[in-house]
Enzyme design. Structure first.
Site, PDB file in Angstrom:
ATOM      1  N   ASP A   1      42.829  34.408  35.300  1.00 22.19           N
ATOM      2  CA  ASP A   1      43.041  35.656  36.075  1.00 22.19           C
ATOM      3  C   ASP A   1      44.446  36.018  35.875  1.00 22.19           C
ATOM      4  O   ASP A   1      45.094  35.159  35.648  1.00 22.19           O
ATOM      5  CB  ASP A   1      42.400  35.805  37.369  1.00 22.19           C
ATOM      6  N   LEU A   2      44.691  37.553  35.985  1.00 26.81           N
ATOM      7  CA  LEU A   2      46.258  37.581  35.895  1.00 26.81           C
ATOM      8  C   LEU A   2      46.642  37.978  37.521  1.00 26.81           C
ATOM      9  O   LEU A   2      47.711  37.385  37.698  1.00 26.81           O
ATOM     10  CB  LEU A   2      46.315  39.159  35.189  1.00 26.81           C
ATOM     11  N   ASP A   3      46.139  39.328  38.166  1.00 25.65           N
ATOM     12  CA  ASP A   3      46.819  39.585  39.328  1.00 25.65           C
ATOM     13  C   ASP A   3      46.418  38.464  40.330  1.00 25.65           C
ATOM     14  O   ASP A   3      45.271  38.295  40.550  1.00 25.65           O
ATOM     15  CB  ASP A   3      46.126  40.980  39.558  1.00 25.65           C
TER      16      ASP A   3
ATOM     17  N   THR B   1      50.605  41.302  41.575  1.00 27.42           N
ATOM     18  CA  THR B   1      50.719  42.998  41.472  1.00 27.42           C
ATOM     19  C   THR B   1      50.131  43.711  42.691  1.00 27.42           C
ATOM     20  O   THR B   1      49.986  44.777  42.791  1.00 27.42           O
ATOM     21  CB  THR B   1      50.047  43.448  40.094  1.00 27.42           C
TER      22      THR B   1
ATOM     23  N   LYS C   1      40.795  43.390  45.656  1.00 27.18           N
ATOM     24  CA  LYS C   1      41.355  42.232  44.664  1.00 27.18           C
ATOM     25  C   LYS C   1      40.257  41.836  43.982  1.00 27.18           C
ATOM     26  O   LYS C   1      39.381  41.540  44.092  1.00 27.18           O
ATOM     27  CB  LYS C   1      41.696  41.099  45.812  1.00 27.18           C
ATOM     28  N   GLY C   2      40.708  41.786  42.400  1.00 27.94           N
ATOM     29  CA  GLY C   2      39.447  41.339  41.394  1.00 27.94           C
ATOM     30  C   GLY C   2      38.594  42.745  41.248  1.00 27.94           C
ATOM     31  O   GLY C   2      38.029  42.333  39.940  1.00 27.94           O
TER      32      GLY C   2
ATOM     33  N   ARG D   1      39.156  49.321  38.714  1.00 36.14           N
ATOM     34  CA  ARG D   1      40.227  50.560  39.177  1.00 36.14           C
ATOM     35  C   ARG D   1      39.165  51.692  39.962  1.00 36.14           C
ATOM     36  O   ARG D   1      39.274  52.010  40.854  1.00 36.14           O
ATOM     37  CB  ARG D   1      41.001  51.123  38.153  1.00 36.14           C
TER      38      ARG D   1
ATOM     39  N   SER E   1      41.008  39.118  33.027  1.00 38.17           N
ATOM     40  CA  SER E   1      41.310  40.140  33.809  1.00 38.17           C
ATOM     41  C   SER E   1      40.625  41.532  33.938  1.00 38.17           C
ATOM     42  O   SER E   1      40.458  41.807  32.701  1.00 38.17           O
ATOM     43  CB  SER E   1      42.857  40.375  33.726  1.00 38.17           C
ATOM     44  N   ALA E   2      40.346  41.942  35.029  1.00 42.26           N
ATOM     45  CA  ALA E   2      39.769  43.248  35.456  1.00 42.26           C
ATOM     46  C   ALA E   2      40.852  44.329  35.153  1.00 42.26           C
ATOM     47  O   ALA E   2      40.252  45.354  34.703  1.00 42.26           O
ATOM     48  CB  ALA E   2      39.167  43.420  36.755  1.00 42.26           C
ATOM     49  N   SER E   3      42.071  44.288  35.002  1.00 45.32           N
ATOM     50  CA  SER E   3      43.026  45.125  34.816  1.00 45.32           C
ATOM     51  C   SER E   3      43.102  45.700  33.492  1.00 45.32           C
ATOM     52  O   SER E   3      43.165  44.904  32.485  1.00 45.32           O
ATOM     53  CB  SER E   3      44.380  44.702  35.272  1.00 45.32           C
TER      54      SER E   3
ATOM     55  N   ASN F   1      45.602  47.341  32.531  1.00 43.20           N
ATOM     56  CA  ASN F   1      47.119  47.067  32.450  1.00 43.20           C
ATOM     57  C   ASN F   1      47.678  45.750  32.141  1.00 43.20           C
ATOM     58  O   ASN F   1      48.869  45.500  31.986  1.00 43.20           O
ATOM     59  CB  ASN F   1      47.805  47.649  33.698  1.00 43.20           C
TER      60      ASN F   1
ATOM     61  N   LYS G   1      33.758  41.891  37.275  1.00 44.75           N
ATOM     62  CA  LYS G   1      33.585  40.817  38.014  1.00 44.75           C
ATOM     63  C   LYS G   1      33.021  41.396  39.314  1.00 44.75           C
ATOM     64  O   LYS G   1      33.256  42.513  39.982  1.00 44.75           O
ATOM     65  CB  LYS G   1      34.910  39.954  38.455  1.00 44.75           C
TER      66      LYS G   1
ATOM     67  N   GLU H   1      41.399  31.671  39.410  1.00 47.21           N
ATOM     68  CA  GLU H   1      41.142  32.870  40.144  1.00 47.21           C
ATOM     69  C   GLU H   1      41.570  32.968  41.590  1.00 47.21           C
ATOM     70  O   GLU H   1      41.397  32.105  42.248  1.00 47.21           O
ATOM     71  CB  GLU H   1      39.490  32.856  40.195  1.00 47.21           C
ATOM     72  N   ASP H   2      42.000  34.338  41.968  1.00 47.21           N
ATOM     73  CA  ASP H   2      42.473  34.244  43.352  1.00 47.21           C
ATOM     74  C   ASP H   2      41.425  35.299  44.362  1.00 47.21           C
ATOM     75  O   ASP H   2      41.695  35.312  45.187  1.00 47.21           O
ATOM     76  CB  ASP H   2      43.954  35.009  43.383  1.00 47.21           C
TER      77      ASP H   2
HETATM   78  C1  G6P Z   1      42.894  43.478  38.918  1.00 51.49           C
HETATM   79  C2  G6P Z   1      43.266  43.494  40.527  1.00 51.49           C
HETATM   80  C3  G6P Z   1      42.591  44.633  41.064  1.00 51.49           C
HETATM   81  C4  G6P Z   1      42.648  45.917  40.137  1.00 51.49           C
HETATM   82  C5  G6P Z   1      42.095  45.634  38.859  1.00 51.49           C
HETATM   83  C6  G6P Z   1      42.206  46.886  37.971  1.00 51.49           C
HETATM   84  O1  G6P Z   1      41.485  42.803  39.059  1.00 51.49           O
HETATM   85  O2  G6P Z   1      43.021  42.323  41.090  1.00 51.49           O
HETATM   86  O3  G6P Z   1      43.199  44.848  42.417  1.00 51.49           O
HETATM   87  O4  G6P Z   1      41.979  46.888  40.744  1.00 51.49           O
HETATM   88  O5  G6P Z   1      42.826  44.417  38.204  1.00 51.49           O
HETATM   89  O6  G6P Z   1      43.598  47.109  37.825  1.00 51.49           O
HETATM   90  P1  G6P Z   1      44.089  48.288  36.866  1.00 51.49           P
HETATM   91  O7  G6P Z   1      45.359  47.680  36.347  1.00 51.49           O
HETATM   92  O8  G6P Z   1      43.030  48.519  35.746  1.00 51.49           O
HETATM   93  O9  G6P Z   1      44.246  49.490  37.713  1.00 51.49           O
HETATM   94 MG    MG Z   2      43.244  38.347  40.863  1.00 52.90          MG
END
Ligand code: G6P
Ligand code: MG
Length: 220
Positions: free
Chosen positions: A9-11, A17, A45-46, A49, A114-116, A118, A145, A169-170
């Site tokens: 996982d990233l964040d 972040t 978290k996780g 968006r 990662s769910a992000s 970004n 997730k 994972e966190d």
């Molecule tokens: C990660 C973070 C979440 C965040 C998600 C989406 O999983 O833990 O807090 O909402 O990514 O991130 P994004 O960069 O796409 O807004």
């Molecule tokens: Mg995370």
């Protein structure tokens, strides 16, 4: 010897972040006229968006039109990107580099899950993008997730069956996703919060030096 792979996982695992997500979501809540605390931020978290915005609006007891929601999703992300684009390698969390070096030394491949949306940008900012064999991020999945999709695609990128993959994972949702994918889950953070994980460590520096050797030695 067993072939294993790792999915990060990233964040909260590679970089922190969450503090920038907090500032950006808090500013939106301020504009909408309700309080958004660090404890509230834990719930995001996780989480994707879009889902994060829904949770935030629930906290504020607000219902908005689809159009307004889209507008806020864009403005929140623009605000968040102001922080992200200032990030550098000094924001890599303790233990990450030595863990990646350890994996390289053992010829164990690793990908990001990662769910992000970004995630690629963040990895480039901190100079880790090229180290990963593959990136699975919020742009490549249809279910967030705790659905296991993100990690199952990660296993495909590693060309490994899910049971040969180890996930760091966190977030509670992320540990659940790893477990549902039939992978070994490692919870990074509070062990009580992440009590569903197969292993728990407060941070990556606590991982024993020979942690992966026991998996490699398994005869499967
Ligand atoms: C990660 C973070 C979440 C965040 C998600 C989406 O999983 O833990 O807090 O909402 O990514 O991130 P994004 O960069 O796409 O807004
Ligand atoms: Mg995370």
């Amino acid at each position: 010897m067993k072939t294993i792979g790792v999915i990060f996982d990233l964040d909260g695992v590679i970089v922190d972040t969450a503090k920038y997500h907090f500032l950006a979501w808090k500013s939106l809540a301020d504009n909408l006229g309700f309080e958004f605390t660090e404890a509230h931020n834990e719930l995001l978290k996780g989480v994707s968006r879009v889902r994060s915005l829904e949770i935030l609006l629930d906290i504020g007891n607000l219902e908005l039109s689809e159009e307004k929601k889209q507008e806020y999703l864009i403005s929140k992300n623009e605000h968040y990107l102001k922080y992200i684009t200032q990030m550098g390698s000094e924001e890599i969390l303790p233990g990450v580099i030595s863990l990646l070096d350890n994996l390289d030394g053992l010829n164990i491949e690793y990908v990001l899950g990662s769910a992000s949306k970004n995630a690629p940008l963040i990895l480039k900012q901190v100079g880790l993008f090229d180290r990963f064999k593959g990136i699975v991020d919020g742009n490549s999945v249809s279910s967030a997730k705790p659905d296991p999709e993100v990690f199952l695609i990660g296993a495909q990128k590693l060309s490994l069956p899910p049971e040969n993959c180890i996930v760091f994972e966190d977030a509670i949702a992320g540990v659940e996703a790893a477990n549902r994918a039939n992978m070994t889950s490692i919870g990074i953070g509070d062990a009580e919060t992440l009590n569903e994980a197969d292993y728990n460590y407060n941070n990556l520096t606590e991982l024993p030096q020979n942690f992966f050797n026991m998996f490699l030695a398994e005869k499967v």
